[in-house]
Write a protein that holds these residues in place. Sequence first.
Motif, PDB file in Angstrom:
ATOM      1  N   ILE A  41      -8.379  -4.123  52.005  1.00 15.63           N
ATOM      2  CA  ILE A  41      -7.234  -4.064  52.920  1.00 15.63           C
ATOM      3  C   ILE A  41      -7.787  -4.021  54.340  1.00 15.63           C
ATOM      4  N   GLU A  42      -7.410  -5.008  55.144  1.00 17.96           N
ATOM      5  CA  GLU A  42      -7.977  -5.096  56.492  1.00 17.96           C
ATOM      6  C   GLU A  42      -6.902  -5.069  57.570  1.00 17.96           C
ATOM      7  N   LEU A  43      -7.245  -4.410  58.676  1.00 17.55           N
ATOM      8  CA  LEU A  43      -6.372  -4.375  59.852  1.00 17.55           C
ATOM      9  C   LEU A  43      -6.883  -5.345  60.896  1.00 17.55           C
ATOM     10  N   ASN A  44      -5.962  -6.000  61.577  1.00 22.64           N
ATOM     11  CA  ASN A  44      -6.295  -6.826  62.735  1.00 22.64           C
ATOM     12  C   ASN A  44      -5.496  -6.279  63.904  1.00 22.64           C
ATOM     13  N   ILE A  45      -6.190  -5.745  64.896  1.00 18.73           N
ATOM     14  CA  ILE A  45      -5.535  -5.080  66.021  1.00 18.73           C
ATOM     15  C   ILE A  45      -5.786  -5.887  67.292  1.00 18.73           C
ATOM     16  N   ARG A  46      -4.735  -6.506  67.809  1.00 18.19           N
ATOM     17  CA  ARG A  46      -4.870  -7.304  69.046  1.00 18.19           C
ATOM     18  C   ARG A  46      -4.621  -6.394  70.246  1.00 18.19           C
ATOM     19  N   THR A  47      -5.573  -6.335  71.149  1.00 12.59           N
ATOM     20  CA  THR A  47      -5.481  -5.424  72.288  1.00 12.59           C
ATOM     21  C   THR A  47      -5.226  -6.179  73.593  1.00 12.59           C
ATOM     22  N   ILE A 161     -16.906   3.893  59.476  1.00 12.98           N
ATOM     23  CA  ILE A 161     -16.880   2.473  59.813  1.00 12.98           C
ATOM     24  C   ILE A 161     -16.970   2.311  61.330  1.00 12.98           C
ATOM     25  N   GLU A 162     -17.493   1.182  61.730  1.00  9.23           N
ATOM     26  CA  GLU A 162     -17.603   0.881  63.154  1.00  9.23           C
ATOM     27  C   GLU A 162     -16.482  -0.077  63.538  1.00  9.23           C
ATOM     28  N   ASN A 169     -10.753 -10.380  71.745  1.00 10.75           N
ATOM     29  CA  ASN A 169     -10.228  -9.032  72.050  1.00 10.75           C
ATOM     30  C   ASN A 169      -9.400  -8.447  70.902  1.00 10.75           C
ATOM     31  N   ILE A 170      -9.828  -8.789  69.688  1.00  6.16           N
ATOM     32  CA  ILE A 170      -9.182  -8.271  68.470  1.00  6.16           C
ATOM     33  C   ILE A 170     -10.188  -7.381  67.739  1.00  6.16           C
ATOM     34  N   VAL A 171      -9.693  -6.293  67.157  1.00  6.11           N
ATOM     35  CA  VAL A 171     -10.526  -5.420  66.321  1.00  6.11           C
ATOM     36  C   VAL A 171     -10.169  -5.716  64.862  1.00  6.11           C
ATOM     37  N   HIS A 172     -11.167  -6.076  64.058  1.00 11.62           N
ATOM     38  CA  HIS A 172     -10.958  -6.316  62.619  1.00 11.62           C
ATOM     39  C   HIS A 172     -11.658  -5.191  61.857  1.00 11.62           C
ATOM     40  N   VAL A 173     -10.917  -4.434  61.058  1.00 17.93           N
ATOM     41  CA  VAL A 173     -11.543  -3.338  60.322  1.00 17.93           C
ATOM     42  C   VAL A 173     -10.946  -3.151  58.931  1.00 17.93           C
ATOM     43  N   PRO A 174     -11.804  -2.871  57.932  1.00 19.79           N
ATOM     44  CA  PRO A 174     -11.292  -2.554  56.593  1.00 19.79           C
ATOM     45  C   PRO A 174     -10.854  -1.096  56.551  1.00 19.79           C
ATOM     46  N   ILE A 212      -0.372  -5.333  65.659  1.00 20.44           N
ATOM     47  CA  ILE A 212      -1.215  -4.865  64.547  1.00 20.44           C
ATOM     48  C   ILE A 212      -0.707  -5.551  63.282  1.00 20.44           C
ATOM     49  N   SER A 213      -1.615  -6.174  62.551  1.00 17.34           N
ATOM     50  CA  SER A 213      -1.219  -6.733  61.254  1.00 17.34           C
ATOM     51  C   SER A 213      -2.170  -6.207  60.188  1.00 17.34           C
ATOM     52  N   ILE A 214      -1.663  -6.162  58.976  1.00 20.52           N
ATOM     53  CA  ILE A 214      -2.442  -5.639  57.849  1.00 20.52           C
ATOM     54  C   ILE A 214      -2.298  -6.607  56.687  1.00 20.52           C
ATOM     55  N   ALA A 215      -3.385  -6.832  55.971  1.00 16.61           N
ATOM     56  CA  ALA A 215      -3.335  -7.783  54.846  1.00 16.61           C
ATOM     57  C   ALA A 215      -4.429  -7.447  53.848  1.00 16.61           C
ATOM     58  N   SER A 216      -4.215  -7.867  52.603  1.00 16.34           N
ATOM     59  CA  SER A 216      -5.289  -7.783  51.615  1.00 16.34           C
ATOM     60  C   SER A 216      -6.095  -9.080  51.715  1.00 16.34           C
ATOM     61  N   THR A 217      -7.255  -9.130  51.088  1.00 18.34           N
ATOM     62  CA  THR A 217      -8.166 -10.275  51.213  1.00 18.34           C
ATOM     63  C   THR A 217      -7.467 -11.606  50.996  1.00 18.34           C
TER      64      THR A 217
END
Length: 229
Positions: A41-47, A161-162, A169-174, A212-217
């Motif tokens: 499950i990953e987040l994509n956060i656009r800043t 996690i880092e 300018n997007i943060v991608h994190v599991p 902010i969006s969230i999705a599975s693989t």
Amino acid sequence: MKRGKKYQEAAKLVDRTRLYEIEEAVPVLKKTAVAKFDETIELNIRTSCDGRHADQAIRGAVVLPHGTGKTVRVLVFAKGIKADEAQAAGADFVGGEELIPRIQNEGWLDFDVVVATPDMMGVVGRLGKVLGPKGLMPNPKAGTVTMDVTKAVNDIKAGKIEYRLDKANIVHVPIGKASFTEEQLVDNYNALMAAIAKAKPSTVKGQYLKSISIASTMGPGLKLVCNKY
């Protein structure tokens, strides 16, 4: 891009016209994760940050309460007593100068995180061209350049996690796996977002997070409410 039947069926469960609270999104997300493996499950956060400016480059680390569901292999550059401490803490690989040719010439990259004591950064710096592009370079902001190698290894193994801005300018994190409970995913999300909110550069005015969006693989994305930030 043509999507498979499973994806199309999963996409029907998502209302693309709305912004979900995380507690509403997670049950939907778990239903859309229908692959034969345990999806991440990953987040994509656009800043609204501009990472080209040093005072707006977000980078840091956070320990997720329930980990990421992934076994993380840790390489520690240290010598003497610090090497012994790293080994005792459960680091997968510990070494110094002798690892340089193995990584540089043989392409050995069987590790996920690199930790180094400050006195070893001269050695590690020679690997900048290899480790840098892969996001593996130790960094004090992420807690991976430290004399406290025991804490660094323990935190990473516990689910640290880092996070950092990419070029857009997007943060991608599991934040976990589809097999996690709803509560675990919500806890991990809240821990991460608290850290991201705290990392807001003082030079950023107005709304800090654009979306902010969230999705599975393999699943469709859900848009989340982000006006709290």
